[in-house]
Motif scaffolding. Structure first.
Motif, PDB file in Angstrom:
ATOM      1  N   GLY A  12     127.668  91.789 -21.218  1.00  0.00           N
ATOM      2  CA  GLY A  12     127.417  91.307 -22.575  1.00  0.00           C
ATOM      3  C   GLY A  12     126.257  92.058 -23.210  1.00  0.00           C
ATOM      4  N   GLY A  13     126.431  92.473 -24.453  1.00  0.00           N
ATOM      5  CA  GLY A  13     125.342  93.085 -25.194  1.00  0.00           C
ATOM      6  C   GLY A  13     125.222  94.600 -25.087  1.00  0.00           C
ATOM      7  N   VAL A  14     126.087  95.244 -24.306  1.00  0.00           N
ATOM      8  CA  VAL A  14     125.966  96.707 -24.135  1.00  0.00           C
ATOM      9  C   VAL A  14     126.515  97.485 -25.336  1.00  0.00           C
ATOM     10  CG1 VAL A  14     125.976  96.615 -21.604  1.00  0.00           C
ATOM     11  CG2 VAL A  14     128.147  96.949 -22.843  1.00  0.00           C
ATOM     12  N   GLY A  15     127.327  96.795 -26.156  1.00  0.00           N
ATOM     13  CA  GLY A  15     127.855  97.450 -27.357  1.00  0.00           C
ATOM     14  C   GLY A  15     129.349  97.733 -27.319  1.00  0.00           C
ATOM     15  N   LYS A  16     130.090  96.963 -26.523  1.00  0.00           N
ATOM     16  CA  LYS A  16     131.554  97.146 -26.462  1.00  0.00           C
ATOM     17  C   LYS A  16     132.189  96.926 -27.833  1.00  0.00           C
ATOM     18  CE  LYS A  16     131.983  93.826 -23.454  1.00  0.00           C
ATOM     19  NZ  LYS A  16     130.527  93.548 -23.318  1.00  0.00           N
ATOM     20  N   SER A  17     131.888  95.754 -28.421  1.00  0.00           N
ATOM     21  CA  SER A  17     132.481  95.430 -29.720  1.00  0.00           C
ATOM     22  C   SER A  17     132.033  96.430 -30.774  1.00  0.00           C
ATOM     23  CB  SER A  17     132.090  94.017 -30.149  1.00  0.00           C
ATOM     24  OG  SER A  17     132.537  93.085 -29.183  1.00  0.00           O
ATOM     25  N   SER A  18     130.766  96.829 -30.706  1.00  0.00           N
ATOM     26  CA  SER A  18     130.243  97.793 -31.682  1.00  0.00           C
ATOM     27  C   SER A  18     130.975  99.124 -31.596  1.00  0.00           C
ATOM     28  CB  SER A  18     128.749  98.014 -31.454  1.00  0.00           C
ATOM     29  OG  SER A  18     128.051  96.804 -31.614  1.00  0.00           O
ATOM     30  N   LEU A  19     131.262  99.589 -30.383  1.00  0.00           N
ATOM     31  CA  LEU A  19     131.987 100.855 -30.220  1.00  0.00           C
ATOM     32  C   LEU A  19     133.396 100.749 -30.795  1.00  0.00           C
ATOM     33  CD1 LEU A  19     130.950 101.961 -26.603  1.00  0.00           C
ATOM     34  CD2 LEU A  19     130.503 103.227 -28.723  1.00  0.00           C
ATOM     35  N   PHE A  28     129.167  99.143 -38.517  1.00  0.00           N
ATOM     36  CA  PHE A  28     128.197  98.779 -37.473  1.00  0.00           C
ATOM     37  C   PHE A  28     127.364  97.604 -37.969  1.00  0.00           C
ATOM     38  CE2 PHE A  28     123.953  99.000 -35.506  1.00  0.00           C
ATOM     39  CZ  PHE A  28     124.320  98.950 -34.171  1.00  0.00           C
ATOM     40  N   ARG A  29     127.086  96.647 -37.104  1.00  0.00           N
ATOM     41  CA  ARG A  29     126.190  95.551 -37.501  1.00  0.00           C
ATOM     42  C   ARG A  29     125.088  95.400 -36.452  1.00  0.00           C
ATOM     43  NH1 ARG A  29     131.004  91.743 -35.627  1.00  0.00           N
ATOM     44  NH2 ARG A  29     130.349  91.714 -33.475  1.00  0.00           N
ATOM     45  N   GLU A  30     123.901  95.030 -36.947  1.00  0.00           N
ATOM     46  CA  GLU A  30     122.733  94.892 -36.063  1.00  0.00           C
ATOM     47  C   GLU A  30     122.787  93.593 -35.268  1.00  0.00           C
ATOM     48  OE1 GLU A  30     120.209  96.943 -35.382  1.00  0.00           O
ATOM     49  OE2 GLU A  30     120.547  98.490 -36.905  1.00  0.00           O
ATOM     50  N   SER A  31     123.467  92.573 -35.819  1.00  0.00           N
ATOM     51  CA  SER A  31     123.470  91.256 -35.171  1.00  0.00           C
ATOM     52  C   SER A  31     124.425  91.247 -33.984  1.00  0.00           C
ATOM     53  CB  SER A  31     123.872  90.197 -36.182  1.00  0.00           C
ATOM     54  OG  SER A  31     125.131  90.527 -36.732  1.00  0.00           O
ATOM     55  N   CYS A 120     122.517 105.450 -26.746  1.00  0.00           N
ATOM     56  CA  CYS A 120     121.716 106.625 -26.400  1.00  0.00           C
ATOM     57  C   CYS A 120     120.697 106.947 -27.494  1.00  0.00           C
ATOM     58  CB  CYS A 120     122.616 107.827 -26.091  1.00  0.00           C
ATOM     59  SG  CYS A 120     123.479 108.481 -27.522  1.00  0.00           S
ATOM     60  N   ASP A 121     120.828 106.285 -28.656  1.00  0.00           N
ATOM     61  CA  ASP A 121     119.824 106.453 -29.727  1.00  0.00           C
ATOM     62  C   ASP A 121     118.491 105.782 -29.389  1.00  0.00           C
ATOM     63  OD1 ASP A 121     119.931 103.530 -31.384  1.00  0.00           O
ATOM     64  OD2 ASP A 121     121.741 104.051 -30.303  1.00  0.00           O
ATOM     65  N   GLU A 122     118.513 104.840 -28.456  1.00  0.00           N
ATOM     66  CA  GLU A 122     117.295 104.066 -28.132  1.00  0.00           C
ATOM     67  C   GLU A 122     116.413 104.829 -27.153  1.00  0.00           C
ATOM     68  OE1 GLU A 122     116.418 100.380 -28.211  1.00  0.00           O
ATOM     69  OE2 GLU A 122     118.203  99.521 -29.151  1.00  0.00           O
ATOM     70  N   SER A 148     126.527 106.440 -29.139  1.00  0.00           N
ATOM     71  CA  SER A 148     125.779 105.463 -29.928  1.00  0.00           C
ATOM     72  C   SER A 148     126.695 104.931 -31.022  1.00  0.00           C
ATOM     73  CB  SER A 148     124.536 106.090 -30.550  1.00  0.00           C
ATOM     74  OG  SER A 148     124.013 105.200 -31.533  1.00  0.00           O
ATOM     75  N   ALA A 149     126.990 103.640 -30.923  1.00  0.00           N
ATOM     76  CA  ALA A 149     127.791 103.007 -31.985  1.00  0.00           C
ATOM     77  C   ALA A 149     126.956 102.942 -33.249  1.00  0.00           C
ATOM     78  CB  ALA A 149     128.221 101.604 -31.559  1.00  0.00           C
ATOM     79  N   LYS A 150     125.624 102.903 -33.083  1.00  0.00           N
ATOM     80  CA  LYS A 150     124.728 102.789 -34.231  1.00  0.00           C
ATOM     81  C   LYS A 150     124.720 104.076 -35.067  1.00  0.00           C
ATOM     82  CE  LYS A 150     120.051 101.421 -35.485  1.00  0.00           C
ATOM     83  NZ  LYS A 150     118.843 100.732 -34.999  1.00  0.00           N
TER      84      LYS A 150
HETATM   85  P1  GDP Z   1     129.029  93.565 -26.593  1.00  0.00           P
HETATM   86  O1  GDP Z   1     128.583  92.230 -26.114  1.00  0.00           O
HETATM   87  O2  GDP Z   1     129.102  94.546 -25.460  1.00  0.00           O
HETATM   88  O3  GDP Z   1     130.296  93.519 -27.387  1.00  0.00           O
HETATM   89  O4  GDP Z   1     127.866  94.126 -27.554  1.00  0.00           O
HETATM   90  P2  GDP Z   1     127.830  94.206 -29.152  1.00  0.00           P
HETATM   91  O5  GDP Z   1     128.733  95.260 -29.644  1.00  0.00           O
HETATM   92  O6  GDP Z   1     128.021  92.853 -29.727  1.00  0.00           O
HETATM   93  O7  GDP Z   1     126.335  94.715 -29.384  1.00  0.00           O
HETATM   94  C1  GDP Z   1     125.206  93.989 -28.891  1.00  0.00           C
HETATM   95  C2  GDP Z   1     123.975  94.356 -29.687  1.00  0.00           C
HETATM   96  O8  GDP Z   1     123.633  95.724 -29.479  1.00  0.00           O
HETATM   97  C3  GDP Z   1     124.139  94.190 -31.204  1.00  0.00           C
HETATM   98  O9  GDP Z   1     122.936  93.687 -31.723  1.00  0.00           O
HETATM   99  C4  GDP Z   1     124.390  95.599 -31.706  1.00  0.00           C
HETATM  100  O10 GDP Z   1     123.931  95.794 -33.013  1.00  0.00           O
HETATM  101  C5  GDP Z   1     123.575  96.430 -30.708  1.00  0.00           C
HETATM  102  N1  GDP Z   1     124.161  97.775 -30.480  1.00  0.00           N
HETATM  103  C6  GDP Z   1     125.445  98.063 -30.183  1.00  0.00           C
HETATM  104  N2  GDP Z   1     125.625  99.381 -30.032  1.00  0.00           N
HETATM  105  C7  GDP Z   1     124.417  99.956 -30.241  1.00  0.00           C
HETATM  106  C8  GDP Z   1     123.953 101.313 -30.220  1.00  0.00           C
HETATM  107  O11 GDP Z   1     124.675 102.286 -29.976  1.00  0.00           O
HETATM  108  N3  GDP Z   1     122.615 101.501 -30.465  1.00  0.00           N
HETATM  109  C9  GDP Z   1     121.770 100.463 -30.730  1.00  0.00           C
HETATM  110  N4  GDP Z   1     120.489 100.761 -30.971  1.00  0.00           N
HETATM  111  N5  GDP Z   1     122.173  99.186 -30.754  1.00  0.00           N
HETATM  112  C10 GDP Z   1     123.482  98.931 -30.520  1.00  0.00           C
END
Ligand code: GDP
Ligand code: MG
Length: 169
Positions: A12-19, A28-31, A120-122, A148-150
């Motif tokens: 959870g939180g690694v950015g699966k949905s964001s990718l 892309f969303r920050e939340s 990888c942007d972090e 980086s999904a961001k």
């Molecule tokens: P999931 O639980 O794996 O689906 O993760 P989410 O896609 O919901 O992302 C979790 C959090 O990480 C969110 O706050 C996103 O904005 C943030 N996030 C996702 N991808 C990236 C990324 O590539 N870079 C950064 N800096 N933040 C990201």
């Protein structure tokens, strides 16, 4: 069939949905909004044919084992995502990888698998060096990419690479 099913796993939180959302919708969303399980479909051309790319965004490590096995059995290709900011998230992928190996057995060499280090942007918060992700993927015998999904770094390339692996097999 003309369905090509890609399953995305990771903590959870690694950015699966964001990718997935970055690839499918270009957004892309920050939340952080925890996912239940979502499947996205896109019509693409592959081998001069039209086919449906079906991407399943899973809930992560808390997926029920039976659901996990079902996703794996239906999957043609797998994206295993960790966050470059979390060593723990890379470690959490190992059990999923073991189940994929066990379930796909002799088929495994023909199945596109990509280990992905997202965020990888972090650069300030990095816990997993690129070389470590790369070494891990060699050990697993799969491909590797940082994304980086961001910033939209390597996102299109990730899905393109998977489809190329499928074509070349
Ligand atoms: P999931 O639980 O794996 O689906 O993760 P989410 O896609 O919901 O992302 C979790 C959090 O990480 C969110 O706050 C996103 O904005 C943030 N996030 C996702 N991808 C990236 C990324 O590539 N870079 C950064 N800096 N933040 C990201
Ligand atoms: Mg999610």
């Amino acid at each position: 069939s003309n369905d090509y099913r890609v399953v995305v796993f990771g903590a959870g939180g690694v950015g699966k949905s964001s990718l997935v959302l970055r690839f499918v919708k270009g957004t892309f969303r920050e939340s952080y909004i925890p996912t239940i399980e979502d499947t996205y479909r896109q019509v693409i051309s592959c081998n001069k044919n039209i086919c449906t790319l079906q991407i399943t965004d899973t809930t992560g490590s808390h997926q029920f084992p039976a659901m996990q096995r079902l996703s794996i059995s239906k999957g043609h290709a797998f994206i295993l995502v960790y966050s470059c900011t979390s060593k723990q998230s890379l470690e959490e992928l190992r059990p999923i990888w073991e189940v994929i190996k066990e379930m796909k057995g002799a088929e495994l060499p023909n199945i596109p698998v990509m280990l992905v280090g997202n965020k990888c942007d972090e650069t300030e918060n990095r816990e997993v060096p690129l070389t470590e992700g790369e070494a891990e993927s060699k050990g697993w015998g799969c491909n590797f990419m940082e994304t980086s999904a961001k910033t939209n770094h390597n996102v299109k390339e990730l899905f393109q690479e998977l489809l190329n692996m499928e074509k070349n097999r």
